[in-house]
Design an enzyme around this catalytic site. Structure first.
Site, PDB file in Angstrom:
ATOM      1  N   LEU A 125      -2.298  19.837-121.279  1.00 21.63           N
ATOM      2  CA  LEU A 125      -3.219  20.882-121.685  1.00 21.63           C
ATOM      3  C   LEU A 125      -3.134  21.076-123.194  1.00 21.63           C
ATOM      4  CD1 LEU A 125      -5.192  22.894-120.355  1.00 21.63           C
ATOM      5  CD2 LEU A 125      -3.445  24.606-120.779  1.00 21.63           C
TER       6      LEU A 125
ATOM      7  N   ASP B  76      -3.654  24.924-104.791  1.00 18.05           N
ATOM      8  CA  ASP B  76      -2.314  24.939-105.403  1.00 18.05           C
ATOM      9  C   ASP B  76      -2.062  26.324-105.975  1.00 18.05           C
ATOM     10  OD1 ASP B  76       0.131  24.189-106.394  1.00 18.05           O
ATOM     11  OD2 ASP B  76      -0.657  23.205-108.170  1.00 18.05           O
TER      12      ASP B  76
END
Lengths: 267, 349
Positions: A38, A162
Site C-alpha cells: 500500500l 476478511d
C-alpha cells in the site's frame, strides 16, 4: 505477536509506470500487507491524497495461477467498492485501476485501524490500572459503530471476506483529530468506521457468507484482543437492528460457530 | 529428566524417549522409532484395523525404544501419551498401553495434545522462537500463533484437511500408500507441467479443500475416459502427473497465502511448518520464497520429526510435567476432539 508495525521490506521493487508519473507525488510505502503493497500518493492534483494498492506478482505461485488470481482480485475489489460507495456504505472511493498491471488507486482514508487504536486503548487502561469492565462505554460505543457498519455493508449485498480489526479504519471526525498531539488527549476510540481492504470481498446475499464474515470478525477480536472478545455481543446486537434479515444471519452465525467448534480436528 | 512418549492418533505408531538436561540446554533425543500401518493402493486405513496394528506393535516398539535409548525403567520420570485429537480406536489402544506402563512401572501419566506436540517439537528442533506455525497433516490444517499462554488458531480448513484431500486423491488414482500417499503424489507432480484450472478456496485465513477434491476427481475421471486430452494453451498431452502437479500448486498456494496473511496480521516473519504434509519439498520451497520476500525465514523439518512420532509427545509432555502437570489414572482418557487452543501452555511466557 506484540509488534504493531507490519514489516515493510526495504528493497527495490520494479513498480508499474503509474508510480512514476511526474504529476503524482512520489509513492510512499505505507505497509506491506499479506499480498498487496500500500502506497500513499496523489491523484490528479497534489492536494488529493490517494492510496495506491499494488499487488506484485507472487513468485511462490505458478505464473498462470498468479495472473488469474491478481486480475480477479483487482477487478472484484473495484466492483465491490464502487457498489458500496454508490449505496452509501463507508468505504474508500475508486479513482483508477489497471488489473493487468496489478494496481488499484483509491481514496486515502485518514486515521488508524481499529486493531492499533484498540491496543492503545487497552494498554492505557492497563497503565491506569483500571479493572476490566470498569468504564467500558467507549469500547461498547465502538462495538456499536462496528456492528452498524458491517450491517450496512451486508444490507447492500456485499460480504467482506476478511473482516478483521486490521481492516476497519477509524477516521477522525474533527479537524483536530487529524493532528496527532491534540488527538492524544481525547478518546482514542473515537471516529467514523470506514471499511477497507476488499481484496477478498464478493457480492453475496447468502446468510451463510454473511455469518462467516461475522464469525471471522469475532475470531479476529478474540485472537488479537482476548479481552475485547467478551464485548463482541454489542457488535451483534447493533448488527441485528441494521437491516431486514439480519436476525436470520445471527441464527446462522450460531450454526457457523458450532461448526467452527466442531472443527475440533477429528482423525 | 527423561520421558517416554507414545503416539498413535492415526496410522503411525510412534515411541520416543527424550531427555531434558538442565534448563537452557537443548533436549536430547534418546530414541525415536515408528511403525506405520500401510494399506493397499486405493484404500484408506480403517480405525479398527489401525487399532489392531497399534496393539500388535506397541510392546515391541516400547522395548526397542528402551534398548536403543539405553535407559532403564528407573530413569524414566513420566509416561506421555496422545490424548487427542485423532481416530478413536487407535487413540484408545495407545492410551491403554500407556496406562499399563504407568501401573507396571509406577510412573505418572501425562496426556498430551497431539497438535501441541507437533508445535513444541518443531520449536525445539529448529530453534524458532515465536513463529507462525502452519500445521498440515492428514487430519489437520491450521495456522497457529502463540499469545497469552495459548496456541491460538488464526486460520484452519473449514472442511477436510489438506492431507486428507491429497490422500483421497491418491486413492482415486490408486497409487501406492507406501511410504505415504502424499509422498507418491509429490513424486508424480515433479513430472507434471500443465496447470489445470481448479477452484481456489480461501476465506480470510481459512480455506476449504472438499471442492478442489471433487473437481480434481472429476478431471481424473475425464482423463481416464479420454486419455488423449491436450492442454488448450500449450497443446501438450495432459497426464496423471499434471493432475498431481495442478493439485499441489493450487492447494500449496492457498496454504502459503493464509500463512502470509497470518504473518502480516501478527507482525511475525518466521514460519514453522509441522505435520506430515510439511515434508513436502514443493510446499517448503513455496513457503521459503514467500518468507524471504517478507524478509523472514522458514523452519522445516525432516520426516523423523514432521511425521507423527513418539518423541514429540514425550517432549511436549515433559514440558508440561516440569510445570507440575500430570494426568491421574482415572482421567487418562482420550478424545477425538481436542482443539489446539484448549491447552493451557504454562511452560511459555
Amino acid at each position: 505477536m506484540k509488534t504493531e508495525t507490519k514489516q515493510a521490506v526495504n528493497k527495490q521493487r520494479v513498480l508499474p509506470p503509474v508510480f512514476q508519473y511526474p504529476s503524482a507525488a512520489v509513492p510512499l510505502l505505507i505497509t506491506q500487507g499479506a499480498e498487496a503493497l500500500l502506497y500513499r500518493s496523489t491523484y490528479l492534483l497534489p492536494s488529493i491524497p490517494c492510496a495506491l494498492k499494488y499487488r506484485p506478482s507472487k513468485p511462490y505461485r505458478h505464473p498462470i495461477l498468479d495472473v488469474r488470481l491478481t486480475k480477479h482480485r483487482i477487478l472484484s475489489e473495484a466492483r465491490v467498492l464502487v457498489k458500496c460507495k454508490r449505496e452509501g456504505v463507508p468505504v474508500p472511493a475508486v479513482y483508477a485501476l489497471d488489473e493487468a498491471a496489478g494496481w488499484l488507486m483509491i481514496e486515502w482514508i485518514e486515521g488508524e485501524v481499529v486493531r492499533i487504536r484498540l491496543n492503545e486503548w487497552l494498554k492505557r487502561r492497563k497503565d491506569e490500572d483500571l479493572a476490566e469492565g470498569v468504564d467500558d462505554e467507549q469500547l461498547l460505543e465502538l462495538m456499536t459503530r462496528v456492528g452498524s457498519a458491517v450491517g450496512r455493508l451486508h444490507a447492500v449485498g456485499v460480504v467482506h471476506g476478511d473482516l478483521t480489526t486490521s481492516n476497519l479504519m477509524l477516521r477522525p471526525r474533527s479537524r483536530e483529530g487529524l493532528n496527532g498531539d491534540l488527538g492524544a488527549a481525547v478518546n482514542t476510540l473515537e471516529g467514523d468506521i470506514v471499511l477497507i481492504d476488499f481484496g477478498l470481498a464478493s457480492q453475496s446475499q447468502a446468510d451463510e457468507d454473511r455469518a462467516v464474515d461475522l464469525y471471522v470478525l469475532e475470531r479476529a477480536f478474540g485472537s488479537t484482543h482476548p479481552r475485547a472478545e467478551s464485548l463482541f455481543g454489542e457488535v451483534l446486537r447493533e448488527y441485528g437492528k441494521s437491516f431486514k434479515g439480519a436476525n436470520v444471519v445471527l441464527k446462522k452465525l450460531e450454526e457457523v460457530r458450532m461448526r467452527g467448534r466442531k472443527r475440533s480436528m477429528i482423525g | 529428566m527423561i520421558a517416554i512418549g507414545l503416539e498413535g492418533s492415526a496410522n503411525k505408531l510412534g515411541v520416543g524417549i527424550i531427555s531434558h538436561p538442565s534448563p537452557g540446554k537443548p533436549a536430547k533425543v534418546l530414541s525415536n522409532i515408528r511403525h506405520t500401518f500401510v494399506t493397499p493402493p486405493g484404500e484408506g486405513f480403517l480405525p479398527k484395523d489401525t487399532a489392531k496394528h497399534h496393539r500388535t506393535w506397541v510392546v515391541r516398539l516400547v522395548k526397542q525404544a528402551m534398548v536403543e535409548a539405553g535407559v532403564s525403567i528407573n530413569d524414566i520420570d513420566c509416561i506421555c501419551y496422545t490424548k487427542g485429537p485423532g481416530m478413536g480406536a487407535p487413540l484408545q489402544s495407545v492410551a491403554v498401553a500407556a496406562r499399563m506402563l504407568s501401573l507396571l512401572w509406577q510412573k505418572e501419566l501425562v496426556g498430551v495434545n497431539h497438535c501441541v506436540g507437533h508445535i513444541e517439537m518443531g520449536r525445539e528442533i529448529t530453534g524458532a522462537q515465536n513463529p507462525v506455525v502452519l500445521y498440515v497433516s492428514g487430519g489437520n490444517t491450521q495456522v497457529i500463533a502463540y499469545a497469552e499462554q495459548r496456541y491460538r488458531i488464526f486460520g484452519e480448513a473449514l472442511d477436510i484437511a489438506v492431507g486428507n484431500c491429497l490422500d483421497r486423491f491418491a486413492r482415486t488414482l490408486e497409487i501406492s500408500n507406501d511410504p505415504a500417499p502424499g509422498y507418491n503424489i509429490e513424486q508424480l507432480a515433479k513430472k507434471g507441467k500443465v496447470l489445470l484450472d481448479l477452484p481456489y478456496a480461501v476465506k480470510g485465513m481459512d480455506c476449504s479443500f472438499s471442492g478442489i477434491l471433487a473437481s480434481i476427481d472429476i478431471l481424473a475421471g475425464d482423463l481416464k475416459a479420454n486419455p488423449d486430452q491436450r492442454d488448450p494453451l500449450t497443446g501438450e498431452v495432459i497426464t496423471t502427473a499434471d493432475l498431481c502437479f495442478s493439485l499441489q500448486e493450487t492447494v500449496y498456494a492457498m496454504l502459503v497465502e493464509i500463512t502470509e496473511r497470518a504473518m502480516a496480521h501478527v507482525g511475525s516473519n518466521q514460519v514453522l511448518i509441522v505435520g506430515g504434509v510439511g515434508c513436502n519439498e514443493r510446499l517448503q520451497e513455496m513457503m521459503g520464497i514467500m518468507a524471504k520476500d517478507r524478509g523472514g525465514s522458514v523452519f522445516g523439518m525432516d520426516e523423523r520429526f514432521a511425521i507423527d512420532n513418539g518423541i514429540m509427545i514425550a517432549h511436549a509432555g515433559l514440558e508440561a510435567y516440569k510445570t507440575g502437570f500430570t494426568t491421574p489414572l482415572e482421567e487418562s482418557t482420550c478424545t477425538q476432539r481436542f482443539r489446539t487452543d484448549e491447552v493451557f501452555v504454562r511452560w511459555r511466557d
